[in-house]
Design a protein around this motif. Sequence first.
Motif, PDB file in Angstrom:
ATOM      1  N   TYR A  27      -2.738  -2.083   2.713  1.00 26.61           N
ATOM      2  CA  TYR A  27      -2.620  -3.430   3.276  1.00 26.61           C
ATOM      3  C   TYR A  27      -2.443  -3.375   4.802  1.00 26.61           C
ATOM      4  CZ  TYR A  27      -2.165  -5.483  -1.397  1.00 26.61           C
ATOM      5  OH  TYR A  27      -2.395  -5.907  -2.678  1.00 26.61           O
ATOM      6  N   ARG A  41      -3.741  -2.085  -6.684  1.00 31.42           N
ATOM      7  CA  ARG A  41      -3.072  -3.287  -7.199  1.00 31.42           C
ATOM      8  C   ARG A  41      -3.070  -3.271  -8.722  1.00 31.42           C
ATOM      9  NH1 ARG A  41       0.646  -6.859  -5.683  1.00 31.42           N
ATOM     10  NH2 ARG A  41       1.467  -6.072  -7.647  1.00 31.42           N
ATOM     11  N   GLU A  73       3.826 -10.172   0.477  1.00 28.63           N
ATOM     12  CA  GLU A  73       3.929 -10.646  -0.906  1.00 28.63           C
ATOM     13  C   GLU A  73       4.378  -9.524  -1.839  1.00 28.63           C
ATOM     14  OE1 GLU A  73       1.069 -12.534  -4.422  1.00 28.63           O
ATOM     15  OE2 GLU A  73       0.298 -12.238  -2.396  1.00 28.63           O
ATOM     16  N   THR A 120      -7.627  -2.849  -4.086  1.00 26.31           N
ATOM     17  CA  THR A 120      -7.905  -3.494  -5.374  1.00 26.31           C
ATOM     18  C   THR A 120      -7.507  -2.591  -6.533  1.00 26.31           C
ATOM     19  OG1 THR A 120      -9.751  -4.742  -4.409  1.00 26.31           O
ATOM     20  CG2 THR A 120      -9.705  -4.502  -6.810  1.00 26.31           C
ATOM     21  N   ASP A 146      -0.183 -10.723   4.836  1.00 22.48           N
ATOM     22  CA  ASP A 146       0.207 -11.644   3.767  1.00 22.48           C
ATOM     23  C   ASP A 146       0.380 -10.891   2.449  1.00 22.48           C
ATOM     24  OD1 ASP A 146       0.213 -13.813   5.455  1.00 22.48           O
ATOM     25  OD2 ASP A 146      -1.854 -14.379   5.014  1.00 22.48           O
ATOM     26  N   ALA A 147      -0.597 -10.036   2.116  1.00 25.65           N
ATOM     27  CA  ALA A 147      -0.497  -9.253   0.885  1.00 25.65           C
ATOM     28  C   ALA A 147       0.640  -8.237   0.978  1.00 25.65           C
ATOM     29  CB  ALA A 147      -1.828  -8.546   0.605  1.00 25.65           C
ATOM     30  N   TYR A 148       0.809  -7.643   2.144  1.00 28.00           N
ATOM     31  CA  TYR A 148       1.890  -6.683   2.367  1.00 28.00           C
ATOM     32  C   TYR A 148       3.250  -7.338   2.113  1.00 28.00           C
ATOM     33  CZ  TYR A 148       4.679  -3.214   4.992  1.00 28.00           C
ATOM     34  OH  TYR A 148       5.607  -2.263   5.381  1.00 28.00           O
ATOM     35  N   ASP A 164      -3.659  -6.834   6.477  1.00 25.68           N
ATOM     36  CA  ASP A 164      -3.407  -7.934   5.538  1.00 25.68           C
ATOM     37  C   ASP A 164      -1.901  -8.066   5.357  1.00 25.68           C
ATOM     38  OD1 ASP A 164      -3.339  -9.827   3.577  1.00 25.68           O
ATOM     39  OD2 ASP A 164      -4.767  -8.837   2.234  1.00 25.68           O
TER      40      ASP A 164
END
Length: 309
Positions: free
Chosen positions: A125, A105, A136, A102, A132-134, A130
């Motif tokens: 990530y 980011r 993205e 967090t 998906d976040a990686y 994670d």
Amino acid sequence: MDGLMLVLEIVVVLLLAAEVYIRLRARRKRAKEDEPASPSKSSAPQSAPPSAPVPPRADSVAAVSSSQGTAEGMEEASLSADDLLKESAIYMQYGHYSQAATVLRWYVDLRPDDTRAINQLLDAYLALEDLDAYTELLASLGEKLGVQSPTWWRGKIHEGLKRDPGNLELLVLAEKLGIPIPTPGEGVEEPMTAAKALALVSRNPDPKYAISVLHAAILEEPLRLPLYAELLRITHRQHDLEGFIDGLILLFLALGDTMRTLRERMLKAGLNLGPHPLWQTLEEWDGDRAKLRELAASRKLHISPKLPH
């Protein structure tokens, strides 16, 4: 002992937050004292009271947007960004990857060209699994081709594909950047389990990819019948006669001389694909695994060492 360690970790984080808060408040106070008095202060309307201070991280983000255009504002923004990075380092050190992600980011939003912070955020990530976040984040960076070296891009994309070989977004990004896509199993430390293979195949419609993943999973878990069912279904749908026969050979090796009805049903389905000299061999097979192993070797099929001889 675990409870004591948790308390110590919380104390460390709180002390850091308090230190940052005190430093920011002291800087504002000094800046206010150094401001020259306005000559028309008595006739000017009363200015609005200063807003109450907020916690360091939220204040760090606000400070950047409110201090642009002035030397002191730029200095305060620099301090705030550095504080975010220090705070994230503490979270990462103690394994609080969600909080670290967090904060990082926020930092990357402020400093989008800081490759050190980007690498740390990608690591967070991965630690959180994670993907998906990686993906993205990598995709957003991929819009700025050339931000990183080709070696960096290749390493990050391959690292993501190690964790999730069927990730379509990563595969598309690799193709867009001209990066060779690793074949399933290349450099993968974790075994290709049946559950993982079936999940990947359900997400990636490419039959060649699916067949490769299923073969890798059969090597790891040769007694999982759903793997053979999916392999035979895909090869039959693709009218891949040779691939279907390879799947049958592996299935027969796994079943041995059991489940004769299942073997006959799969043979009947294969006959619909067309004639082949091996149909009679498979129909007349007597359960001798040695014969099938010789046949598999002649077709360069990999057999799991976990199967009985």
